[in-house]
Design a protein around this motif. Structure first.
Motif, PDB file in Angstrom:
ATOM      1  N   MET A 546      -8.141  21.808  12.272  1.00  0.00           N
ATOM      2  CA  MET A 546      -7.687  20.807  13.244  1.00  0.00           C
ATOM      3  C   MET A 546      -8.017  21.224  14.680  1.00  0.00           C
ATOM      4  O   MET A 546      -8.493  20.417  15.483  1.00  0.00           O
ATOM      5  N   ARG A 568      -6.222  18.485  19.905  1.00  0.00           N
ATOM      6  CA  ARG A 568      -5.356  19.046  18.865  1.00  0.00           C
ATOM      7  C   ARG A 568      -4.824  20.419  19.291  1.00  0.00           C
ATOM      8  O   ARG A 568      -3.650  20.751  19.076  1.00  0.00           O
ATOM      9  N   TYR A 588      11.384  16.848  11.095  1.00  0.00           N
ATOM     10  CA  TYR A 588      10.835  15.682  11.778  1.00  0.00           C
ATOM     11  C   TYR A 588      11.161  15.718  13.264  1.00  0.00           C
ATOM     12  O   TYR A 588      12.244  16.150  13.682  1.00  0.00           O
ATOM     13  N   VAL A 611       0.805   9.392  17.015  1.00  0.00           N
ATOM     14  CA  VAL A 611       0.516   9.686  15.601  1.00  0.00           C
ATOM     15  C   VAL A 611      -0.102  11.064  15.464  1.00  0.00           C
ATOM     16  O   VAL A 611       0.212  11.824  14.535  1.00  0.00           O
ATOM     17  N   LEU A 612      -0.994  11.432  16.401  1.00  0.00           N
ATOM     18  CA  LEU A 612      -1.622  12.753  16.360  1.00  0.00           C
ATOM     19  C   LEU A 612      -0.579  13.836  16.585  1.00  0.00           C
ATOM     20  O   LEU A 612      -0.637  14.912  15.967  1.00  0.00           O
ATOM     21  N   LYS A 614       2.646  13.742  15.760  1.00  0.00           N
ATOM     22  CA  LYS A 614       3.439  13.881  14.530  1.00  0.00           C
ATOM     23  C   LYS A 614       2.634  14.579  13.433  1.00  0.00           C
ATOM     24  O   LYS A 614       3.173  15.400  12.676  1.00  0.00           O
ATOM     25  N   ASP A 615       1.359  14.239  13.352  1.00  0.00           N
ATOM     26  CA  ASP A 615       0.508  14.848  12.332  1.00  0.00           C
ATOM     27  C   ASP A 615       0.374  16.349  12.572  1.00  0.00           C
ATOM     28  O   ASP A 615       0.452  17.159  11.640  1.00  0.00           O
ATOM     29  N   THR A 616       0.180  16.720  13.827  1.00  0.00           N
ATOM     30  CA  THR A 616       0.061  18.144  14.158  1.00  0.00           C
ATOM     31  C   THR A 616       1.389  18.861  13.920  1.00  0.00           C
ATOM     32  O   THR A 616       1.430  19.993  13.415  1.00  0.00           O
ATOM     33  N   HIS A 618       3.628  18.166  11.716  1.00  0.00           N
ATOM     34  CA  HIS A 618       3.840  18.333  10.275  1.00  0.00           C
ATOM     35  C   HIS A 618       3.236  19.647   9.790  1.00  0.00           C
ATOM     36  O   HIS A 618       3.895  20.407   9.049  1.00  0.00           O
ATOM     37  N   GLN A 619       2.034  19.957  10.210  1.00  0.00           N
ATOM     38  CA  GLN A 619       1.385  21.183   9.755  1.00  0.00           C
ATOM     39  C   GLN A 619       2.015  22.420  10.397  1.00  0.00           C
ATOM     40  O   GLN A 619       2.193  23.457   9.733  1.00  0.00           O
TER      41      GLN A 619
END
Length: 742
Positions: A546, A568, A588, A611-612, A614-616, A618-619
């Motif tokens: 990422m 990222r 979350y 969205v990016l 939240k996605d980052t 998560h990992q």
């Protein structure tokens, strides 16, 4: 015998002359007595009264040679030039009727003005005590003395292209090929190329330099309308192997104003076609219900009373189908005698060419034909299947355990462990785990386990076949083995009744939480650590992809981050600061936290989408959680004592270790159960399937031809057939021709 281009038959009719007609009845009676006596002798031989060893019929052996040659490879100039009688004629000229008179049986389909013979029909005629007909590749024998058998035989001919054997008292021995009638016009219902196809088939048979052409001409129509005579003249311009037959002479005599025209035809003076001999015959009155005997009587009565014979326009040896049969048979065997040795030499040369090619290309291999190769491959495959039963239980369980965990590990971590770990206390953790384990066992786990077992069986089967291949296995079997493997697996159905019992076993295993000793606890700790380390490694790889290369990779490898990777990376740094401040953060991000992170990034000139973020997150949270879980796992190494006391008065709780112990135990018990099903039932059923598939393939000639292919196979097939022909030519034909016939 054949003398000066004219056929003369050693028969009573060849001695008949007009002044000697008064002896005809007496000679007929003597001939009938001779025929009856010969039939009695043949019947005695058949019953074994004579102790003399009766050899196989020469004409039957000769016919077998022709059948082999019809399928023989056309390489190396091995064209078949052996004699046979080729029956040609215009459509509805009476070919079939002549053939029936020679065979002495009305067994061929007929019709008025219709093309009844639609493909070549090989007819082998021979003498025997009973009048019977048999078809190639069929065990049924039709009694031609019974009307129902004659009808059945006729229907059999209508259904398929045939090779027919007819035996009976007084039948002249020969092999005939009845060709479709030559047509001048294609009519409704015929293919557009029917005319050309018939011409091509006829030419193909007649161009054999040793074929005897039996040219049938309809005497009831003008000779100028005939098409076949021109065709025959092209193929045999000198008439050295053509016998001309004029049919329906009774109608011709009645309709023609000048009977001399018939005389001109049978003397070969009316049209330029030349022939070895000329015959005039009558094959009945045109009624389908006429018997052979009644047709014979009608034919003999006609010629006895005909002015054609009485006035000397026809000679006695030129009339009747009986004289025709004798003459054609005589000519046929003369041609056989003259050509068979030459053909044997040709096949000797052909075999030498085949053997030379084999020695040059396959010097260390045996000459195995397709059937022999199949048997060899069959034994190898059965050996490979038997090897499955020799796999040790330990090996089966190790493979099953590994594959089963690979199949279910994602579900266990993502859908059971991680959601339960987000709960606030041990009671909620255990409740969440129990509910999710029950749902998993009821719906998915048994199916997944059986899928793994079935795949393992297939892979082990394929592995044994591949390992066997490495032991100097012939790669010519690869296609066959792959087909056998695929078909066996396709037919194999796992015993679905084992699903319910497996579900109960798995449910009971997961219900148990009783870790009885320290080694079991340590094994669960090790299992948990291995799993978490593997997940952490995967997560690190995802994060690295990422954010792109770090400063060291950029410096050493001359790599740069893409614009998206730069965003990222900035987002990752901002979120890591948030995690550092709140190590016990939930899985979350709240909306206000997303907004704060976004504004902080915008302040540094980085535009980022929520969205990016939240996605980052998560990992990053996943990595953070796994790192903390590994630390906790290390602390729990000393937790077995507290576990035995149910973690009473202890700050250390290791319910996650208990979960992994339950999963590990379920995997071990499932692997053991599946192994028992494999070794006790499924391996044997697969072995049975393989045997059935091999039996089915062995009986399917087309399947074997498709799966065992290549020049080597075809060459071995040709060598085998060539060897068979060689034996028949020299060991049978030449010896038997001298012993039985000449």
């Amino acid at each position: 015998h054949i003398e000066k281009g004219e056929i003369r038959c050693l028969n009573w009719s060849s001695f008949l002359r007009h002044p000697q007609m008064k002896y005809q009845r007496m000679l007929e009676r003597l001939e009938k007595e001779n025929k009856d006596l010969r039939k009695v002798v043949l019947q005695k031989d058949e019953k074994g009264i004579h102790q003399r060893k009766v050899k196989k019929s020469l004409i039957d052996m000769y016919s077998e040679v022709l059948d082999i040659l019809s399928d023989f490879d056309s390489n190396y100039n091995t064209q078949d030039h052996l004699p046979r009688v080729v029956v040609v004629g215009d459509q509805s000229a009476g070919k079939t009727s002549v053939l029936e008179m020679i065979a002495q049986a009305r067994i061929f389909p007929r019709g008025s003005g219709e093309m009844m013979t639609r493909s070549p029909v090989k007819v082998t005629l021979s003498e025997g005590p009973h009048h019977v007909a048999m078809f190639k590749d069929s065990s049924r024998e039709f009694d031609l003395g019974k009307e129902e058998d004659v009808t059945a035989c006729n229907c059999f001919i209508l259904r398929q292209t045939i090779s027919l054997n007819v035996k009976g008292p007084g039948i002249q021995r020969m092999v005939l090929v009845d060709l479709p009638g030559v047509i001048s016009t294609v009519t409704a219902g015929m293919a557009s190329d029917t005319k050309e196809t018939i011409f091509s088939i006829s030419k193909n048979y007649m161009q054999n330099p040793n074929a005897i052409i039996l040219c049938i001409q309809d005497g009831s129509v003008d000779a100028e309308r005939s098409i076949v005579t021109d065709l025959v003249s092209q193929m045999d311009p000198q008439g050295k192997r053509t016998i001309f037959v004029l049919t329906k002479v009774d109608l011709a005599e009645k309709n023609l104003a000048s009977p001399n025209r018939i005389q001109q035809i049978v003397e070969g003076k009316l049209f330029p076609m030349k022939a070895l001999g000329y015959f005039a015959v009558v094959t009945g009155k045109g009624s389908a219900g006429e018997s052979i005997d009644s047709i014979k009587d009608y034919e003999e009565d006609f010629f006895q009373n005909s002015r054609l014979l009485r006035d000397g326009m026809l000679k006695a040896h030129q009339v009747t189908t009986k004289n025709l049969s004798l003459a054609v048979s005589d000519c046929f065997w003369k041609m056989v005698r003259e050509s068979v040795e030459q053909q044997a030499d040709a096949f000797k040369a052909s075999r030498f060419n085949l053997e030379t090619e084999w020695k040059n290309n396959y010097p260390r291999l045996r000459e195995l034909d397709r059937n022999e190769l199949f048997e060899k491959a069959k034994n190898e495959i059965l050996d490979e299947v038997i090897s499955l039963s020799q796999v040790t239980p330990k090996h089966w369980e190790a493979i099953l355990l590994k594959k089963l965990w690979e199949r279910v590990s994602t579900h266990v971590i993502e859908n059971i462990y991680l959601p339960a770990a987000q709960t606030m206390n041990s009671g909620t953790f255990n409740t969440t785990v129990d509910i999710k384990l029950k749902q998993w066992t009821d719906k998915q786990l048994p199916h997944k386990a059986l899928e793994v077992a079935w795949e393992t069986l297939q892979e082990e089967f394929a592995r044994f076949m591949a390992e066997y291949k490495g032991k100097d296995q012939d790669d010519i079997f690869d296609k066959l083995k792959e087909a056998v493997k695929d078909e066996s697996i396709k037919r194999h159905k796992w015993n679905e009744r084992s699903m319910d019992s497996l579900r109960v076993i798995q449910h009971n295993a997961l219900e148990d939480r009783s870790i009885t000793d320290k080694p079991q606890w340590d094994a669960a700790i090790e299992f948990m650590e291995e799993t978490l380390h593997a997940r952490l490694k995967d997560t690190d790889c995802v994060i690295n992809d990422m954010v792109g290369p770090d400063w060291k990779q950029r410096w050493l490898s001359w790599k740069n981050r893409s614009p998206e990777q730069h965003i990222r990376n900035e987002t990752k740094n901002e979120l890591e600061r948030l995690l550092k401040l709140h190590e016990d953060h939930t899985a979350y991000l709240a909306n206000d936290e997303v907004t704060t992170v976004r504004k902080n990034l915008e302040g540094r000139g980085v535009e980022v989408d929520p969205v990016l973020i939240k996605d980052t997150w998560h990992q990053l949270y996943r990595r953070h959680f796994l790192q903390k879980a590994l630390q906790h796992c290390n602390l729990c190494r000393r937790g077995f004592y507290y576990y035995q006391r149910h973690f009473v008065d202890s700050e250390l709780e290791c319910n996650d270790v208990v979960l992994f112990w339950r999963i590990q135990r379920m995997l071990l018990i499932t692997a053991n159960t599946l192994r028992q099903q494999l070794t006790n039932t499924e391996v044997r059923r697969l072995e049975k399937n393989v045997k059935e598939v091999l039996e089915d393939f062995g009986e399917d000639t087309e399947k074997k031809a498709h799966l065992i292919t290549g020049r080597r196979v075809q060459l071995a097939e040709d060598l085998s057939e060539s060897h068979t022909l060689w034996l028949i030519f020299w060991s049978v034909l030449l010896e038997n021709v001298s012993d039985v016939f000449w």
